[in-house]
Design an enzyme around this catalytic site. Structure first.
Site, PDB file in Angstrom:
ATOM      1  N   ARG A  13       0.817  -1.215   0.000  1.00 53.33           N
ATOM      2  CA  ARG A  13       0.000   0.000   0.000  1.00 53.33           C
ATOM      3  C   ARG A  13       0.850   1.264   0.000  1.00 53.33           C
ATOM      4  NH1 ARG A  13      -4.633  -0.033   4.199  1.00 53.33           N
ATOM      5  NH2 ARG A  13      -5.168   1.734   2.880  1.00 53.33           N
ATOM      6  N   CYS A  14       2.160   1.127   0.145  1.00 52.28           N
ATOM      7  CA  CYS A  14       3.064   2.277   0.239  1.00 52.28           C
ATOM      8  C   CYS A  14       3.681   2.577  -1.133  1.00 52.28           C
ATOM      9  CB  CYS A  14       4.159   1.976   1.252  1.00 52.28           C
ATOM     10  SG  CYS A  14       5.453   3.224   1.335  1.00 52.28           S
TER      11      CYS A  14
END
Length: 119
Positions: A13-14
């Site tokens: 998700r980063c």
């Protein structure tokens, strides 16, 4: 002699983490990807990463802006307390962390990952 293996502690998700993986892929590097939120590193593994980073301070791999950091009251906490908190709450671990051989970097910005590909 073979190239040292590359490991990336990754959070999909980063954007920085995805960016580091993309940069490595562009250079033909196929790292071992460790989704550290799914498989939290042990305290001993965290200490080893710090050694590879050349630091004894767990704050170099701590996301101090995370709400959980504040909830746990870690500001001003001692080294052991922070290490225990990181092992118990992997969301607090900065990402991505790239490990090659005996060295490591927190790849923020993602281009820092490339430093480890140089001898």
């Amino acid at each position: 002699m073979s190239e040292p293996s590359v490991t990336v502690w990754h959070n999909p998700r980063c954007s920085k983490s995805r960016g580091a993986l993309a940069l490595l892929a562009e250079r033909g590097v196929d790292p071992e990807v460790v989704r550290y939120l799914d498989t939290a590193p042990s305290r001993a593994e965290l200490v080893e990463v710090l050694r590879r980073l050349g630091s004894d301070d767990p704050l170099v791999i701590t996301r101090t802006g995370e709400a959980r950091y504040r909830e746990l009251g870690l500001a001003g906490a001692d080294r052991d307390t922070v290490l225990d908190a990181l092992a118990a709450n992997p969301i607090l671990i900065e990402r991505p962390i790239v490990l090659v051989g005996d060295r490591a970097v927190v790849a923020r910005p993602p281009e820092r990952a490339l430093e480890l590909l140089e001898p």
